[in-house]
Every structure is written in structure tokens, then in C-alpha cells.
Design a protein around this motif. Sequence first.
Motif, PDB file in Angstrom:
ATOM      1  N   UNK A 209       4.845   4.934   8.641  1.00 49.96           N
ATOM      2  CA  UNK A 209       5.550   4.036   9.533  1.00 49.96           C
ATOM      3  C   UNK A 209       4.816   3.060   9.966  1.00 49.96           C
ATOM      4  N   UNK A 210       5.550   1.857  10.101  1.00 44.31           N
ATOM      5  CA  UNK A 210       5.201   0.671  10.677  1.00 44.31           C
ATOM      6  C   UNK A 210       6.220   0.254  11.740  1.00 44.31           C
TER       7      UNK A 210
ATOM      8  N   UNK B  83       0.903  -1.235   0.064  1.00 47.77           N
ATOM      9  CA  UNK B  83      -0.105  -0.045   0.003  1.00 47.77           C
ATOM     10  C   UNK B  83       0.914   1.498  -0.113  1.00 47.77           C
ATOM     11  N   UNK B  84       2.303   1.185   0.096  1.00 50.00           N
ATOM     12  CA  UNK B  84       3.171   2.211   0.181  1.00 50.00           C
ATOM     13  C   UNK B  84       2.782   3.163   1.226  1.00 50.00           C
ATOM     14  N   UNK B  85       2.396   2.870   2.535  1.00 50.16           N
ATOM     15  CA  UNK B  85       2.127   3.357   3.510  1.00 50.16           C
ATOM     16  C   UNK B  85       0.799   4.040   3.540  1.00 50.16           C
ATOM     17  N   UNK B  86       0.672   5.419   3.596  1.00 47.18           N
ATOM     18  CA  UNK B  86      -0.509   5.977   3.652  1.00 47.18           C
ATOM     19  C   UNK B  86      -1.024   6.327   1.775  1.00 47.18           C
ATOM     20  N   UNK B  87      -0.128   5.900   1.085  1.00 49.57           N
ATOM     21  CA  UNK B  87      -0.383   6.373  -0.411  1.00 49.57           C
ATOM     22  C   UNK B  87      -1.652   5.591  -0.981  1.00 49.57           C
ATOM     23  N   UNK B  88      -2.004   4.362  -0.660  1.00 49.36           N
ATOM     24  CA  UNK B  88      -2.922   3.807  -1.165  1.00 49.36           C
ATOM     25  C   UNK B  88      -4.071   3.211  -0.090  1.00 49.36           C
ATOM     26  N   UNK B  89      -5.400   3.592  -0.431  1.00 54.59           N
ATOM     27  CA  UNK B  89      -6.472   3.150   0.439  1.00 54.59           C
ATOM     28  C   UNK B  89      -6.857   1.538   0.030  1.00 54.59           C
TER      29      UNK B  89
END
Length: 207
Positions: free
Chosen positions: A185-186, A72-78
Motif C-alpha cells: 500500500x502507498x 514495481x507492483x508494490x512489494x513484487x519487484x525489488x
Amino acid sequence: MARDGFHDVLFPHAVALGAAGGPTRRTDIAATASGGEVRRARWAGSRRSWRIALGGLSQPESAELLTFFEAREGQRYAFAFRDPFDHSSNPSGGAPTPLDATLGTEDGTQTEFVFAKSYGSTSRVIDLVDPASLQVAVDGVALDPGAFSLDTDRRSITLVDPPAEGEEVTAGFLFDTPVRFASDSLELSLGARGAAVPSIELVEVRL
């Protein structure tokens, strides 16, 4: 139809079970000279969010979560999230029935109807209906699956033939909520009982 910025994949079920959260509203409150209050809603509806903190994830579960976050590339893709507390059209939260949600009253020509769930006097448009769970009825009579089709965005149905004028179209379904990660960040930690997730936050998005 593809939606920009959205991946139609479901958040890992094993991790979702640790979610805590729900709807948030935004209300402006102003005191009047008489000591009363004037309250105005800033948002047309609720926005949901969830926090997840898990310990003891197995190696396959933690690997699945890490892969999901990177994809999901962090926040990029819902993505799609099955809210543990609210994922059925049934007002009681049980299994859906074809009479749960009123989608509209037929005018004799309309064949497309958008999904919605009612909460008392307010309602919420549902974007991601689970195809396998969908049931539809017209005037209280359940339709055969061949009498309607679910659109590719999973937010409306199209009836093969318009019912008679004045007949009510209803539906029952399970559904997911479109969300994104609230951080880029994860953080994972490894302990004696396996991997742990100190905190993940998911926030609802509009599609």
C-alpha cells in the motif's frame, strides 16, 4: 543478465532524501549459570531498512513516486536505492578512490573479482556498483578503463589480463542497495503545501 524479481531502476532521489534508517543485526543472547552471557549471531551480516516520511512534495514528485510504486507492483519487484548514509567505498564516506576496497590478491590466473566493502573486521558484498564511478587499481597503480569491464549485474569486474601473482586488486566506487517496498500500500495525502507521504518503508533484499 536480468535478475528475477528485480528492476534495475533507481528510487526517486527527491524522496530518498527524507530517508531515516540503517543496518540491523540479529543476535541470540543466552544467560549462563555464572551470570555471564553467550552471544551468537543469527545472521551472517546486516540487513538494512529505511523509513521515509515527507511533507510538501510537488505535484511532479508525488506523481513520480506513485508511478514508481505502481511500476514495481508494490512489494513484487525489488529496485535500486541510493542509501544517503552509505553509498561510497571510501571508508570516510567521501569520493571513492581506486585504493578504497581490496577485492583480492592475484594468483596469476584469476581475472574476475567480486566487489566488497570493509567495515573494520567485517565486510559486505556489494551488488549494484555505479558504472560511472568505478575505478580499479592493481598493486596501487590505477588501471585505464579499457583494462577491465564491469559485469552486467554490477557486482564484479573482469580484468582483460591477469596481473602478476601476489599483486593486490583494489577498487573505488559508488553503489546502490537492492530493496523492496515493505508494504503493498502507498498512502499519499494532499495539503496546502502539496502532497505528503505519512510513511514509506524500504527493506534490503538479497539478489
